[in-house]
Design a protein around this motif. Structure first.
Motif, PDB file in Angstrom:
ATOM      1  N   ILE A 165      -6.749   5.286  11.345  1.00  0.00           N
ATOM      2  CA  ILE A 165      -5.903   4.879  10.222  1.00  0.00           C
ATOM      3  C   ILE A 165      -4.474   5.309  10.542  1.00  0.00           C
ATOM      4  N   LEU A 166      -3.567   4.365  10.568  1.00  0.00           N
ATOM      5  CA  LEU A 166      -2.175   4.647  10.889  1.00  0.00           C
ATOM      6  C   LEU A 166      -1.314   4.439   9.653  1.00  0.00           C
ATOM      7  N   VAL A 167      -0.530   5.439   9.320  1.00  0.00           N
ATOM      8  CA  VAL A 167       0.392   5.354   8.183  1.00  0.00           C
ATOM      9  C   VAL A 167       1.753   4.969   8.731  1.00  0.00           C
ATOM     10  N   THR A 168       2.265   3.855   8.275  1.00  0.00           N
ATOM     11  CA  THR A 168       3.534   3.356   8.785  1.00  0.00           C
ATOM     12  C   THR A 168       4.388   2.850   7.623  1.00  0.00           C
ATOM     13  N   ASP A 169       5.405   2.061   7.897  1.00  0.00           N
ATOM     14  CA  ASP A 169       6.332   1.625   6.860  1.00  0.00           C
ATOM     15  C   ASP A 169       6.794   0.201   7.144  1.00  0.00           C
ATOM     16  N   PRO A 170       7.538  -0.414   6.220  1.00  0.00           N
ATOM     17  CA  PRO A 170       7.930  -1.815   6.406  1.00  0.00           C
ATOM     18  C   PRO A 170       8.833  -2.068   7.615  1.00  0.00           C
ATOM     19  N   LYS A 171       9.445  -1.020   8.173  1.00  0.00           N
ATOM     20  CA  LYS A 171      10.327  -1.195   9.323  1.00  0.00           C
ATOM     21  C   LYS A 171       9.571  -1.227  10.647  1.00  0.00           C
ATOM     22  N   ALA A 172       8.279  -0.986  10.618  1.00  0.00           N
ATOM     23  CA  ALA A 172       7.496  -0.995  11.858  1.00  0.00           C
ATOM     24  C   ALA A 172       7.570  -2.382  12.491  1.00  0.00           C
ATOM     25  N   PRO A 173       7.810  -2.458  13.801  1.00  0.00           N
ATOM     26  CA  PRO A 173       7.907  -3.762  14.460  1.00  0.00           C
ATOM     27  C   PRO A 173       6.612  -4.564  14.305  1.00  0.00           C
ATOM     28  N   ALA A 174       6.757  -5.855  14.125  1.00  0.00           N
ATOM     29  CA  ALA A 174       5.578  -6.716  14.009  1.00  0.00           C
ATOM     30  C   ALA A 174       4.706  -6.604  15.252  1.00  0.00           C
ATOM     31  N   SER A 175       5.333  -6.405  16.415  1.00  0.00           N
ATOM     32  CA  SER A 175       4.565  -6.298  17.654  1.00  0.00           C
ATOM     33  C   SER A 175       3.634  -5.097  17.618  1.00  0.00           C
ATOM     34  N   MET A 176       4.094  -3.978  17.023  1.00  0.00           N
ATOM     35  CA  MET A 176       3.256  -2.788  16.910  1.00  0.00           C
ATOM     36  C   MET A 176       2.103  -3.039  15.948  1.00  0.00           C
ATOM     37  N   VAL A 177       2.391  -3.639  14.807  1.00  0.00           N
ATOM     38  CA  VAL A 177       1.362  -3.922  13.809  1.00  0.00           C
ATOM     39  C   VAL A 177       0.281  -4.827  14.397  1.00  0.00           C
ATOM     40  N   GLU A 178       0.706  -5.864  15.093  1.00  0.00           N
ATOM     41  CA  GLU A 178      -0.246  -6.791  15.698  1.00  0.00           C
ATOM     42  C   GLU A 178      -1.058  -6.109  16.792  1.00  0.00           C
ATOM     43  N   TYR A 179      -0.425  -5.247  17.555  1.00  0.00           N
ATOM     44  CA  TYR A 179      -1.092  -4.570  18.661  1.00  0.00           C
ATOM     45  C   TYR A 179      -2.201  -3.661  18.151  1.00  0.00           C
ATOM     46  N   VAL A 180      -1.885  -2.778  17.221  1.00  0.00           N
ATOM     47  CA  VAL A 180      -2.897  -1.829  16.750  1.00  0.00           C
ATOM     48  C   VAL A 180      -3.999  -2.539  15.973  1.00  0.00           C
ATOM     49  N   SER A 181      -3.633  -3.605  15.260  1.00  0.00           N
ATOM     50  CA  SER A 181      -4.648  -4.369  14.531  1.00  0.00           C
ATOM     51  C   SER A 181      -5.644  -5.014  15.482  1.00  0.00           C
TER      52      SER A 181
END
Length: 349
Positions: free
Chosen positions: A90-106
């Protein structure tokens, strides 16, 4: 070679000499490319070290849950490791996280918790508050706590530093970005024992509070923090160089166009700091660490429209050639300082 796991491919990253971005005074800049780790950054080492340590002492059980605050590379490393070793992440992040990071971990099955309300210093502390809430609601969950976990600098003292010594041998200066404080502290701990005359230069974002300066916002990712991390051993840092957004970003863009090295903004900041050190130390051999790959930033600092929207277009364009960047590094916005000079400035306000 056949590896038993993708995790066995972490480490042994290459060192590359800069040939076109350099100061013409006999100095040499060597760049350690941590982007060659499987999840693309130096944080693969950190994440694996913290997970293995937690497995050994029983804090992380088979099939357990890892909860961490991250908007970038640590999250990517943990997502990869979780998939490879069978952990819920479970990763806690924020709206500024790059889309590339969100897609990668997902893609690796990690779950995301988005903190939407910043405090006066941004999202870092609110994210950590949410981590504590999730830990309380998830019995047996493991929090790596990358800012304060001694397994973070330990892996660099025991592994990364010896890779540099094997590949480079003798050199005069280490230049590394300051984020969690892990890789600069771990590297310096070992390298200073082996090379007593080596100078450690900590490159930080202008506005970071790691060394006690007043907090201001900055745009570069991968360096800078709103407090002093426990992992940062300031006594191992000889000089501090605060790098402005336009300096680090311009350097990273030129590394792609002049050296064929697509690296992140913290690598650009480290190279800019290395160029500054080279100006002041003719004939020196300098090792700089490139913490991650530039693919995370293609829609941001590598994009001209993004730069203009964030008020950096003209400043970055003014350093758009090797000659301009190298000249700017001789007289940067904030020259490097000794720790004594830093202390005097912080004390005087």
């Amino acid at each position: 070679m056949i590896n038993d796991s993708v995790l066995d491919t972490i480490g042994r990253t290459p060192v590359v000499r800069l040939n076109r971005i350099r100061v013409d005074n006999g100095s040499e800049i060597l760049l350690k490319l941590e982007s060659r780790n499987p999840a693309g950054s130096v944080k693969d080492r950190t994440a694996l070290s913290m997970v293995l340590e937690a497995e050994r002492d029983g804090r992380l059980k088979p099939g357990g849950t890892i909860i961490e605050s991250s908007s970038g590379n640590t999250g990517k490393g943990l997502a990869l490791i979780g998939a490879a070793r069978g952990y819920r992440v479970i990763l806690v992040t924020d709206p500024k996280a790059p889309a590339s990071m969100v897609e990668y971990v997902s893609a690796f099955g990690a779950e995301l918790e988005i903190v939407k309300e910043p405090d006066e210093t941004g999202y870092q502390r609110p994210r950590l508050n949410r981590v504590h809430e999730l830990l309380a609601a998830t019995p047996g969950a493991f929090w790596p706590n990358q800012y304060d976990n001694p397994a973070n600098p330990k892996i660099h003292a025991e592994q990364t530093a010896y890779e540099i010594l094997d590949d480079v041998g003798q050199f005069d200066a280490l230049v590394a970005a300051v984020g969690t404080g892990g890789h600069i502290s771990g590297l310096a701990e070992t390298l200073k024992k082996k090379l007593p005359d080596m100078v450690t230069v900590g490159v930080d974002a202008k506005g970071s509070r790691a060394f006690g300066f007043p907090y201001e916002t900055w745009l570069m990712r991968g360096l800078g923090i709103a407090w002093k991390p426990e992992n940062l051993q300031t006594e191992l840092v000889d000089r501090v160089h605060l790098v402005a957004d336009h300096e680090g970003i311009a350097a990273s863009r030129l590394l792609a166009r002049r050296e064929g090295l697509l690296v992140g903004e913290s690598a650009g900041a480290a190279v800019f700091g290395a160029l500054h050190h080279a100006h002041d130390n003719p004939g020196s051999r300098i090792v700089a660490v490139a913490p991650d790959d530039g693919g995370n930033y293609l829609g941001e600092s590598y994009d001209d429209e993004w730069l203009r929207a964030h008020g950096l277009g003209d400043a970055v364009a003014a350093l758009a050639t090797t000659e301009l960047l190298v000249a700017a590094a001789k007289d940067p916005a904030w020259p490097s300082m000794t720790l004594e000079q830093v202390s005097r400035l912080v004390t005087s306000g």
